[in-house]
Scaffold this motif. Structure first.
Motif, short mmCIF file in Angstrom:
data_model
loop_
_atom_site.label_atom_id
_atom_site.label_comp_id
_atom_site.label_asym_id
_atom_site.label_seq_id
_atom_site.Cartn_x
_atom_site.Cartn_y
_atom_site.Cartn_z
N MET A 1 0.79 -1.22 0.00
CA MET A 1 0.00 0.00 0.00
C MET A 1 0.82 1.27 0.00
SD MET A 1 -3.25 -1.10 2.14
CE MET A 1 -4.32 -2.32 1.39
N THR A 2 2.10 1.16 -0.27
CA THR A 2 2.92 2.36 -0.30
C THR A 2 3.89 2.27 -1.47
OG1 THR A 2 4.68 3.54 0.87
CG2 THR A 2 4.41 1.22 1.41
N ASP A 3 4.38 3.43 -1.91
CA ASP A 3 5.35 3.38 -3.01
C ASP A 3 6.78 3.37 -2.49
OD1 ASP A 3 5.32 5.93 -2.08
OD2 ASP A 3 4.63 6.86 -3.94
N ARG A 4 6.90 3.33 -1.17
CA ARG A 4 8.24 3.26 -0.60
C ARG A 4 8.81 1.85 -0.73
NH1 ARG A 4 9.83 5.98 4.52
NH2 ARG A 4 9.18 4.04 5.48
N VAL A 5 10.07 1.77 -1.12
CA VAL A 5 10.70 0.47 -1.24
C VAL A 5 11.05 -0.04 0.15
CG1 VAL A 5 12.70 -0.77 -2.14
CG2 VAL A 5 11.62 1.02 -3.51
N HIS A 6 10.65 -1.25 0.42
CA HIS A 6 10.92 -1.82 1.73
C HIS A 6 11.95 -2.94 1.56
CE1 HIS A 6 10.05 -2.98 5.87
NE2 HIS A 6 10.17 -4.22 5.45
N MET B 1 9.73 -9.14 10.71
CA MET B 1 10.33 -8.79 9.42
C MET B 1 9.73 -9.67 8.32
SD MET B 1 14.03 -10.59 9.29
CE MET B 1 14.20 -12.37 9.25
N ILE B 2 9.88 -9.18 7.11
CA ILE B 2 9.50 -10.00 5.96
C ILE B 2 10.76 -10.78 5.61
CG2 ILE B 2 8.74 -9.99 3.56
CD1 ILE B 2 7.58 -7.17 4.14
N SER B 3 10.71 -12.10 5.75
CA SER B 3 11.94 -12.84 5.50
C SER B 3 12.01 -13.31 4.05
CB SER B 3 12.05 -14.03 6.45
OG SER B 3 10.92 -14.84 6.36
N GLU B 4 10.89 -13.31 3.37
CA GLU B 4 10.94 -13.76 1.97
C GLU B 4 9.78 -13.18 1.19
OE1 GLU B 4 11.20 -18.02 1.65
OE2 GLU B 4 10.89 -17.97 -0.51
N LEU B 5 10.10 -12.74 -0.02
CA LEU B 5 9.05 -12.39 -0.97
C LEU B 5 8.98 -13.57 -1.92
CD1 LEU B 5 7.11 -10.76 -2.68
CD2 LEU B 5 8.99 -9.33 -3.42
N VAL B 6 8.01 -14.42 -1.73
CA VAL B 6 7.99 -15.69 -2.47
C VAL B 6 7.71 -15.44 -3.94
CG1 VAL B 6 7.07 -18.04 -2.51
CG2 VAL B 6 7.14 -16.77 -0.36
N TYR B 7 6.65 -14.67 -4.21
CA TYR B 7 6.39 -14.25 -5.59
C TYR B 7 5.37 -13.12 -5.59
CZ TYR B 7 2.60 -17.64 -4.80
OH TYR B 7 1.56 -18.34 -4.27
N ARG B 8 5.29 -12.46 -6.72
CA ARG B 8 4.25 -11.46 -6.94
C ARG B 8 3.20 -12.13 -7.81
NH1 ARG B 8 6.28 -6.31 -10.08
NH2 ARG B 8 6.17 -7.71 -11.86
N ILE B 9 1.95 -11.80 -7.58
CA ILE B 9 0.89 -12.38 -8.40
C ILE B 9 0.42 -11.31 -9.38
CG2 ILE B 9 -1.38 -13.47 -8.42
CD1 ILE B 9 -0.86 -13.95 -5.35
N LEU C 1 7.92 -5.45 -3.77
CA LEU C 1 6.54 -5.19 -4.20
C LEU C 1 6.36 -3.68 -4.32
CD1 LEU C 1 4.20 -7.49 -2.07
CD2 LEU C 1 4.81 -7.74 -4.48
N GLY C 2 5.69 -3.25 -5.39
CA GLY C 2 5.39 -1.83 -5.56
C GLY C 2 3.99 -1.53 -5.08
N LEU C 3 3.66 -0.24 -5.06
CA LEU C 3 2.34 0.22 -4.64
C LEU C 3 1.24 -0.54 -5.39
CD1 LEU C 3 0.59 2.35 -3.11
CD2 LEU C 3 0.90 3.83 -5.07
N ASN C 4 0.26 -1.02 -4.66
CA ASN C 4 -0.91 -1.73 -5.22
C ASN C 4 -0.61 -3.12 -5.76
OD1 ASN C 4 -2.83 0.39 -4.80
ND2 ASN C 4 -1.87 1.47 -6.50
N GLU C 5 0.62 -3.60 -5.61
CA GLU C 5 0.94 -4.94 -6.08
C GLU C 5 0.62 -5.97 -5.00
OE1 GLU C 5 4.34 -3.86 -9.38
OE2 GLU C 5 5.01 -4.68 -7.46
N ILE C 6 0.36 -7.18 -5.44
CA ILE C 6 -0.04 -8.23 -4.52
C ILE C 6 0.96 -9.37 -4.59
CG2 ILE C 6 -1.84 -9.96 -4.04
CD1 ILE C 6 -3.83 -7.80 -5.13
#
Lengths: 299, 592
Positions: free
Chosen positions: B320-325, B343-351, B364-369
């Motif tokens: 929900m933000t455009d800030r890179v985390h 913490m987020i330990s893994e970004l498994v995938y973007r859908i 993940l960018g703003l509005n991405e899931i």
């Protein structure tokens, strides 16, 4: 499953929000004008923390242009319900040179309240101020959150509000920032009256039909008070009226009405084809009048 | 007293689908547009030079919305019928306001999506369907609007319905319905129209009035997140909250999670006095028989039906933000009344919500899931969102800016401890040049915290620049990389070594140096194919004799006899290969 009535669900929702406010913040005030919405909020707070007392005090920002009946009611309500009441006046802000009175026939201190309110929030170092605003009142209020973040200048950023998803509240803030909390967000004017009826709450007399000297201003009747400057073509007349909202006497209009009991008010509201804010001259100033005031820190 | 129940409805769509006309018409027909509101939008419409009254101005309440003629944020409106009250959340359709649609739909009982009958479903339709499915909105109604413009043709309607159905077979819906309407003409809005005799279902309003409202919470498990303790005096200690699911009676055995303290319910009360039973949605105070010092953040559950308590879970999150985390930087996880550092330990995938494809990315960018693995410093009590919409939802918050970073649904709760961070792992990727070792290694490292890549070519450019390609030098190269990998893995990192390492004895050497964390991954591809791919042009040069000792051409490659994993890049795509690698790593890093 037996579905609860809409009002029962809204009551539970409001209590949830009041408890969240108490759990998240240390210094919280209920903004209390003596109007029906703030009466309902204060009463819900008593219910939310029962058998303990609500951890909130009442704060009234007094424009100095209020109906005397409302002020009497306000003081009695606080005393009878065991609330600490603090009053801060627009007159003090004027005397201190913080704001200046508007001039002209439609002059109102309604907008000046914002400065007094923000000063009071700073004075009491409030983390949150709870208000009775509802989304059904006005289109900018329809965009409000239950927990609405205000920056260190007390301003609202409607384009970048914190999302309120499910009932998860992110009430974190930095020093100097505060929140406005609106537990009645999803209520309608009718819900407020039905709640008042359900718990048999007292409200100021000016909500019921009475005879009053009034003068026509635009589409509303303004009560003739020392705060309203009569114009040469004004023709005051005595009518049977009642008020749908209670605010500054210079911008709160009355409507023709014969409703003299809560039930009659409910019947009248149910049949009404106009919104309650239509009686407010402050909202008629421009199409985005409410949004503009809210941006500055108004309720 | 008004006893009608409140139904929460969310709508999504854009002006082009006729959403505003639909809403305006619906509100108008239900008498929910009052005279002064109508006059105000009439005035505003004329001011902006429109010839007709623009009903969209009813819900688009902000100045920016009215000037751009789009919906940006959720607007709430009331309307009612004889039987029910409706609270309508009008949400934006545009992709850049997906987070606001997520907000409006999260509490909805019914979601209404609009499709233009002249154009059919758009990518936006699919995105909306994906989100309402993800949020498990109990009832979804898809309106094929503007039927008047296609002559109320059933074939056209069926065509779009089929197309949407094909897409949604991959999604989950408890109740999905379609309806042909014309918002402009008012067809099938309030009453059923004769214009479409081939349609035998209800009108929109008949549907809303009669749709079976599954209990707000289908699960029966009692869940009571404690909001705060109420202690007016030394002899009263109560816990204030609202059961988000299930019900509870005086005398029932309960457990507080996390923590695990057990007791029985001594009393239940509201401001009106004691009650013997409380159910979902009732604001109550619970007193227990034992003097436990429970706090906000703990959830009372029935002792026989507890919720999982975990420090690791997976969730599908809308960012929900455009800030890179950055992965593994601190976050706060808010769930129910719990707030926990993590913490987020893994970004498994973007859908990709429009194609439902998984995409492997680093942020993940703003509005991405996307699907995330989240770890917290102390345990959280959670349920799977599929089981419980209230206790399976969470927010991610930036502890510094306090901004809400994302909102998600719990999709998997780890009952096993993830040990990768404690033990480390060495993935030894062997295979011919051009087989895809580096591609896989990089894709694997993207979106995953605590991964280092040791790439043979890169190390040869620096640390190992003194070595050539003789058998002895190759062995020395491998020895050094293995020693380095061992040191890094010993500090808890996942080390991906991407080296041709052609000979079995070289890989055995690496295995003996690294020890237990060593896993051999054979990235297989036939010589014919790699030579054909020849990404770096090396095979051509080797064949022309310009490079000596080139594996596969002028030097041997010994295939592993018993690798821990084989990824055949001739047969599987990069993303499928990556999936297999992630799966295997998941197995290797979890204790059984």
């Amino acid at each position: 499953m037996v579905l609860k009535s809409g009002l029962e669900e809204l009551e539970a929702e409001a209590i949830y929000m009041l408890r969240e406010a108490a759990a998240n913040f240390d210094r919280v005030a209920i903004l209390f004008s003596g109007g029906k919405d703030s009466i309902v909020v204060a009463h819900l707070a008593k219910r939310a923390f029962w058998p303990a007392s609500p951890p909130f005090f009442l704060l009234h920002v007094d424009t100095g242009h209020n109906f005397p009946e409302t002020l009497v009611f306000r003081d009695r309500f606080a005393a009878e319900n065991g609330f600490d009441l603090q009053v801060r006046t627009v007159q003090a802000s004027i005397d201190a040179g913080r704001v200046q009175d508007e001039v002209g026939p439609n002059a109102s201190r309604n907008g000046l309240q914002t400065v007094t309110l923000l000063d009071a929030i700073a004075e009491f170092r409030l983390d949150a101020a709870i208000g009775g605003a509802r989304r059904d009142e006005e289109k900018a209020r329809a965009k409000e959150r239950f927990f609405s973040h205000r920056n260190t200048f007390g301003q609202w950023d409607p384009r970048n509000q914190r999302p309120e998803i499910w009932r998860l509240i992110n009430a974190r803030k930095k020093h100097g920032e505060h929140f406005r909390v609106f537990p009645l967000s999803n209520w309608t004017e009718l819900d407020v009256w039905e709640f008042i009826q359900k718990y048999d709450l007292a409200v100021p007399d000016i909500y019921f039909a009475h005879e009053r000297e009034v003068v026509r201003r635009g589409s509303v009747w303004l009560g003739v008070t020392p705060f309203v400057t009569l114009q040469p073509d004004d023709t005051p007349e005595v009518r049977t009226v009642r008020f749908r909202t209670v605010g500054d006497a210079t911008c709160t209009g009355a409507i023709d009405s014969s409703a003299s009991s809560i039930q009659e008010v409910i019947d009248e509201v149910r049949a009404s084809r106009r919104t309650e804010r239509s009686t407010r001259a402050d909202d008629q100033r421009s199409d985005a009048a409410m949004e503009d005031r809210k941006l500055q820190g108004y309720f | 007293m008004d006893s009608r129940p409140l139904v929460r409805v969310a709508t999504a769509g854009s002006v082009d689908d006729g959403k505003s006309t639909f809403l305006g018409r619906l509100l108008f027909e239900c008498g929910a547009i009052l005279t002064d509101q109508y006059e105000a939008i009439e005035k505003a419409s004329l001011q902006t030079g429109e010839t007709e009254v623009n009903l969209a101005l009813l819900t688009d309440g902000l100045r920016a919305e009215r000037s751009q003629k789009i919906t940006i944020d959720v607007a709430y409106r009331h309307f009612a019928t004889e039987r029910r009250r409706f609270l309508l959340a009008d949400t934006p359709g545009h992709a850049q306001y997906t987070r606001n649609m997520f907000t409006g739909a999260s509490t909805a009982d019914v979601a209404i999506l609009l499709v233009d009958a002249t154009k059919g479903p758009t990518v936006q339709t699919f995105r909306h369907a994906f989100i309402v499915s993800l949020l498990r909105v109990p009832h979804v109604l898809i309106l094929i609007n503007k039927m008047d413009l296609v002559a109320y043709d059933s074939a056209q309607y069926e065509k779009w319905v089929d197309e949407i159905r094909r897409y949604v077979t991959k999604l989950e819906f408890a109740d999905l319905r379609f309806m042909p309407i014309s918002a402009l003409a008012g067809t099938n809005l309030v009453t059923r129209s004769d214009l479409m005799p081939w349609y035998s279902g209800p009108s929109v309003l008949e549907y809303l009035d009669s749709v079976e409202l599954s209990p707000r919470q289908t699960p029966v498990e009692f869940r009571f997140p404690i909001q705060l303790a109420i202690r007016p005096s030394a002899n009263f200690r109560g816990y204030a909250g609202t059961p988000v699911s299930g019900s509870i009676r005086v005398g029932d055995e309960v457990t507080a999670l996390p923590g695990g303290q057990n007791s029985r319910v001594k009393a239940l009360s509201t401001a009106d006095g004691s009650i013997s039973e409380a159910s979902t949605g009732q604001a109550i105070v619970v007193e227990l028989e034992d003097e436990l010092d429970l706090v906000r953040g703990q959830t009372l559950v029935r002792s026989r039906n507890p919720s999982p308590v975990t420090t690791t879970f997976e969730g599908t999150v809308c960012w929900m933000t455009d800030r890179v985390h950055e992965l593994s930087s601190p976050i706060l996880v808010l769930a129910g009344t719990q707030s926990q550092a993590g913490m987020i330990s893994e970004l498994v995938y973007r859908i990709n919500p429009e194609t439902l494809h998984r995409e492997y990315v680093s942020t993940l960018g703003l509005n991405e899931i996307g699907r995330l693995v989240i770890q917290t410093s102390s345990p959280l009590s959670l349920d799977l969102y599929d089981r419980n919409r209230a206790t399976g939802a969470f927010l991610l918050v930036d502890p510094v800016s306090n901004e809400t970073l994302g909102a998600g649904v719990v999709t998997r709760i780890s009952s096993e401890q993830v040990t990768a961070s404690a033990d480390g792992l060495v993935l030894w990727m062997t295979g011919l040049s051009g087989a895809g070792k580096s591609t896989l290694a990089e894709a694997f490292a993207r979106g995953r915290a605590g991964v280092v890549i040791l790439d043979g070519d890169a190390l040869r450019a620096g640390m190992n620049s003194d070595l050539g390609f003789s058998d002895a030098d190759r062995t020395e190269n491998i020895r050094r990389v293995a020693e380095l990998a061992k040191v890094l893995a010993g500090q808890g990192l996942t080390v991906v070594c991407s080296l041709i390492s052609p000979m079995r004895h070289q890989r055995e050497l690496a295995r003996s140096i690294v020890g237990e964390p060593f896993r051999e991954v054979f990235v297989r591809c036939s010589l014919e194919t790699v030579a054909l791919r020849d990404v770096k042009g090396l095979y051509a040069k080797a064949r022309a004799g310009e490079i000596s000792n080139f594996t596969g051409i002028t030097a041997a490659y010994e295939e592993p006899e018993a690798p821990d994993l084989v990824i055949d890049t001739e047969v599987v795509s990069v993303s499928d290969g990556l999936e297999r690698l992630r799966e295997a790593v998941g197995k290797w890093t979890r204790k059984t």
